[in-house]
Design a protein around this motif. Sequence first.
Motif, short mmCIF file in Angstrom:
data_model
loop_
_atom_site.label_atom_id
_atom_site.label_comp_id
_atom_site.label_asym_id
_atom_site.label_seq_id
_atom_site.Cartn_x
_atom_site.Cartn_y
_atom_site.Cartn_z
N GLU A 134 0.84 -1.21 0.00
CA GLU A 134 0.00 0.00 0.00
C GLU A 134 0.87 1.26 0.00
OE1 GLU A 134 -0.45 -2.57 2.20
OE2 GLU A 134 -2.15 -3.43 1.13
N ARG A 135 1.96 1.23 0.77
CA ARG A 135 2.87 2.37 0.81
C ARG A 135 3.52 2.60 -0.55
NH1 ARG A 135 8.12 2.09 1.54
NH2 ARG A 135 8.04 0.05 2.51
N ARG A 138 0.95 4.04 -2.97
CA ARG A 138 0.74 5.46 -2.66
C ARG A 138 1.89 6.30 -3.23
NH1 ARG A 138 0.59 5.58 3.04
NH2 ARG A 138 2.83 5.90 2.95
N ASP A 139 3.12 5.82 -3.09
CA ASP A 139 4.28 6.55 -3.60
C ASP A 139 4.28 6.59 -5.13
OD1 ASP A 139 6.88 7.89 -3.16
OD2 ASP A 139 7.63 6.13 -4.25
N ARG A 141 1.65 6.39 -7.07
CA ARG A 141 0.56 7.27 -7.49
C ARG A 141 1.01 8.73 -7.40
NH1 ARG A 141 -4.33 5.19 -8.37
NH2 ARG A 141 -5.50 7.01 -7.65
N ASP A 142 1.82 9.06 -6.40
CA ASP A 142 2.35 10.41 -6.28
C ASP A 142 3.37 10.69 -7.38
OD1 ASP A 142 2.73 12.96 -4.82
OD2 ASP A 142 4.73 12.16 -4.45
N GLU A 147 -2.31 10.87 -7.60
CA GLU A 147 -2.83 11.30 -6.30
C GLU A 147 -1.64 11.71 -5.42
OE1 GLU A 147 -5.16 9.22 -2.55
OE2 GLU A 147 -5.10 8.21 -4.48
N GLN A 149 0.63 12.56 -2.15
CA GLN A 149 0.80 12.10 -0.78
C GLN A 149 1.36 13.25 0.04
OE1 GLN A 149 3.58 8.90 -0.26
NE2 GLN A 149 5.10 9.79 -1.62
N GLN A 153 4.00 11.41 4.69
CA GLN A 153 3.97 10.09 4.04
C GLN A 153 5.20 9.89 3.17
OE1 GLN A 153 0.18 10.57 2.13
NE2 GLN A 153 -0.86 9.25 3.62
N ASN A 157 7.94 6.99 3.66
CA ASN A 157 8.30 6.08 2.57
C ASN A 157 9.80 6.06 2.36
OD1 ASN A 157 7.65 4.36 0.25
ND2 ASN A 157 8.48 6.07 -0.91
#
Length: 185
Positions: A134-135, A138-139, A141-142, A147, A149, A153, A157
């Motif tokens: 998940e981390r 998220r990274d 996606r950034d 999206e 972060q 966050q 990371n």
Amino acid sequence: MKITVSTHKLSGYRATLRTAKQLAESAARLVNRSVPGSMPDVQITLTNARGLAELATTAEAELAGGVDKRVRDREERHAARGACNVDGRAVPLAEGSVLVLINVDRNASPGEFAITLVHELVHAMQFSRKGVRERIIRDRRDTFKVERQSRRQARENERCHDDEEREAYSREYLADQIVPGARAA
């Protein structure tokens, strides 16, 4: 745990592919026994620097989802600039398995290949731990501007990434059990 080994945009590397298949099974067993987590299905792909950048960016864009083509192309160009200095790369895939990319130009001997393989398989094991996938998503996606972060966050990371790299480097001694004297070279 299923291990597959293939090549991407390489010709004339049949002996290297054969060696990789022999080393992959024993490396996966060793890493599975010595690193916490569970070994997911792993696709090992032997390629050159350009193929490494292309495949890694494609897999990460798929993981991030909804990526703009221009952003993806920019990230691939950025990855291609540094890919000639990269021995290998592990990327989690959207369906839950892991893609391990090995730069054959940087791994000339079986010993070097074994060290890189063990290092990347440790990363594959880390992806199975709670919260890591998940981390990373998220990274990514950034990175691909899907999206944002928060700065907190991003720092978390970076810290976790550094810890994971230290763990992977600390397990490279396992390569000596696959290819005796691998780290001595």
